[in-house]
Design a protein around this motif. Structure first.
Motif, mmCIF file in Angstrom:
data_model
loop_
_atom_site.group_PDB
_atom_site.id
_atom_site.type_symbol
_atom_site.label_atom_id
_atom_site.label_comp_id
_atom_site.label_asym_id
_atom_site.label_seq_id
_atom_site.Cartn_x
_atom_site.Cartn_y
_atom_site.Cartn_z
ATOM 1 N N GLY A 177 -2.399 12.535 1.260
ATOM 2 C CA GLY A 177 -1.283 11.738 1.408
ATOM 3 C C GLY A 177 -0.850 10.932 0.332
ATOM 4 O O GLY A 177 0.455 10.761 0.162
ATOM 5 N N CYS A 178 -1.577 10.057 -0.146
ATOM 6 C CA CYS A 178 -1.005 8.887 -1.354
ATOM 7 C C CYS A 178 -1.492 9.359 -2.592
ATOM 8 O O CYS A 178 -0.969 8.635 -3.289
ATOM 9 N N ALA A 179 -2.408 10.140 -2.717
ATOM 10 C CA ALA A 179 -2.735 10.438 -3.940
ATOM 11 C C ALA A 179 -3.796 9.508 -4.649
ATOM 12 O O ALA A 179 -3.951 9.641 -5.930
ATOM 13 N N ARG A 180 -4.203 8.657 -4.035
ATOM 14 C CA ARG A 180 -5.133 7.405 -4.521
ATOM 15 C C ARG A 180 -6.676 8.137 -4.639
ATOM 16 O O ARG A 180 -6.996 8.991 -3.877
ATOM 17 N N SER A 181 -7.406 7.760 -5.668
ATOM 18 C CA SER A 181 -8.834 8.351 -5.552
ATOM 19 C C SER A 181 -9.467 7.311 -4.655
ATOM 20 O O SER A 181 -8.958 6.418 -3.801
ATOM 21 N N ILE A 182 -10.825 7.930 -4.089
ATOM 22 C CA ILE A 182 -11.644 7.362 -3.078
ATOM 23 C C ILE A 182 -11.887 5.802 -3.664
ATOM 24 O O ILE A 182 -11.961 5.074 -2.820
ATOM 25 N N ASP A 183 -12.036 5.791 -4.841
ATOM 26 C CA ASP A 183 -12.571 4.668 -5.409
ATOM 27 C C ASP A 183 -11.172 3.396 -5.257
ATOM 28 O O ASP A 183 -11.740 2.518 -5.053
ATOM 29 N N GLU A 184 -10.127 3.756 -5.545
ATOM 30 C CA GLU A 184 -8.964 3.034 -5.249
ATOM 31 C C GLU A 184 -8.677 2.632 -4.116
ATOM 32 O O GLU A 184 -8.568 1.496 -3.754
ATOM 33 N N SER A 225 -0.063 -1.507 -10.450
ATOM 34 C CA SER A 225 -0.381 -0.642 -11.581
ATOM 35 C C SER A 225 -0.689 0.706 -11.017
ATOM 36 O O SER A 225 -0.184 1.560 -11.519
ATOM 37 N N VAL A 226 -1.469 0.884 -10.037
ATOM 38 C CA VAL A 226 -1.904 2.090 -9.522
ATOM 39 C C VAL A 226 -0.794 2.771 -8.875
ATOM 40 O O VAL A 226 -0.340 4.010 -8.954
ATOM 41 N N MET A 227 0.136 1.784 -8.038
ATOM 42 C CA MET A 227 1.061 2.605 -7.424
ATOM 43 C C MET A 227 2.124 3.226 -8.447
ATOM 44 O O MET A 227 2.900 4.108 -7.909
ATOM 45 N N ALA A 228 2.292 2.406 -9.638
ATOM 46 C CA ALA A 228 3.355 2.976 -10.514
ATOM 47 C C ALA A 228 2.631 4.465 -11.246
ATOM 48 O O ALA A 228 3.615 5.161 -11.515
ATOM 49 N N GLU A 229 1.571 4.573 -11.298
ATOM 50 C CA GLU A 229 1.011 5.783 -11.552
ATOM 51 C C GLU A 229 0.817 6.895 -10.694
ATOM 52 O O GLU A 229 0.996 8.126 -11.010
ATOM 53 N N SER A 272 0.717 -1.138 0.053
ATOM 54 C CA SER A 272 -0.054 0.006 -0.009
ATOM 55 C C SER A 272 0.881 1.298 -0.166
ATOM 56 O O SER A 272 1.778 1.127 0.601
ATOM 57 N N PRO A 273 0.650 2.201 -0.764
ATOM 58 C CA PRO A 273 1.107 3.753 -0.796
ATOM 59 C C PRO A 273 0.731 4.664 0.482
ATOM 60 O O PRO A 273 1.144 5.587 0.502
ATOM 61 N N CYS A 274 0.055 3.865 1.372
ATOM 62 C CA CYS A 274 -0.777 5.034 2.288
ATOM 63 C C CYS A 274 0.465 5.480 3.333
ATOM 64 O O CYS A 274 1.201 4.632 3.617
ATOM 65 N N VAL A 275 0.404 6.535 3.537
ATOM 66 C CA VAL A 275 1.277 7.133 4.539
ATOM 67 C C VAL A 275 0.678 7.730 5.750
ATOM 68 O O VAL A 275 1.246 8.135 6.432
ATOM 69 N N GLN A 276 -0.617 7.212 6.037
ATOM 70 C CA GLN A 276 -1.320 7.658 7.048
ATOM 71 C C GLN A 276 -1.506 9.132 7.345
ATOM 72 O O GLN A 276 -1.480 9.565 8.540
ATOM 73 N N LEU A 277 -1.775 9.659 6.272
ATOM 74 C CA LEU A 277 -2.108 11.319 6.294
ATOM 75 C C LEU A 277 -3.382 11.299 5.553
ATOM 76 O O LEU A 277 -3.346 11.840 4.563
ATOM 77 N N CYS A 278 -4.276 10.355 5.684
ATOM 78 C CA CYS A 278 -5.672 10.379 4.990
ATOM 79 C C CYS A 278 -6.592 11.457 5.051
ATOM 80 O O CYS A 278 -7.197 11.729 6.209
ATOM 81 N N MET A 279 -6.863 12.255 3.981
ATOM 82 C CA MET A 279 -7.714 13.444 3.866
ATOM 83 C C MET A 279 -8.120 13.468 2.384
ATOM 84 O O MET A 279 -7.275 13.748 1.448
ATOM 85 N N ILE A 280 -9.208 13.298 2.128
ATOM 86 C CA ILE A 280 -9.834 13.203 0.590
ATOM 87 C C ILE A 280 -9.988 14.754 0.249
ATOM 88 O O ILE A 280 -11.086 15.174 1.143
#
Length: 76
Positions: A30-37, A51-55, A13-21
């Motif tokens: 924190g990680c730039a993932r979408s809410i869906d991802e 694949s997502v982490m590479a993007e 997981s790319p999570c850095v535990q700074l979660c704020m959408i």
């Protein structure tokens, strides 16, 4: 000695535990993932997660500057 009882496979997981959408971009600041991802992450295949982490390095992270609070909302 390897402890088979306590070993477990963690999901990458790319999570850095700074979660704020961000409300407009819908990306985690924190990680730039979408809410869906983020929602589907644990159900994705390892290949899909990689694949997502590479993007992620190419994504524009959610804006971090303040949007102006109540005064800015009233001007919209």
């Amino acid at each position: 000695m390897k402890d088979d009882i306590w070993s477990r496979d963690e999901i990458e997981s790319p999570c850095v535990q700074l979660c704020m959408i961000h409300p407009e971009t819908r990306l985690c600041s924190g990680c730039a993932r979408s809410i869906d991802e983020i929602t589907r992450w644990s159900k994705m295949t390892p290949e899909d997660r990689r694949s997502v982490m590479a993007e992620l390095p190419n994504r524009e992270k959610a804006p971090t500057k303040r949007r102006g609070g109540r005064a800015a909302r009233l001007l919209r």
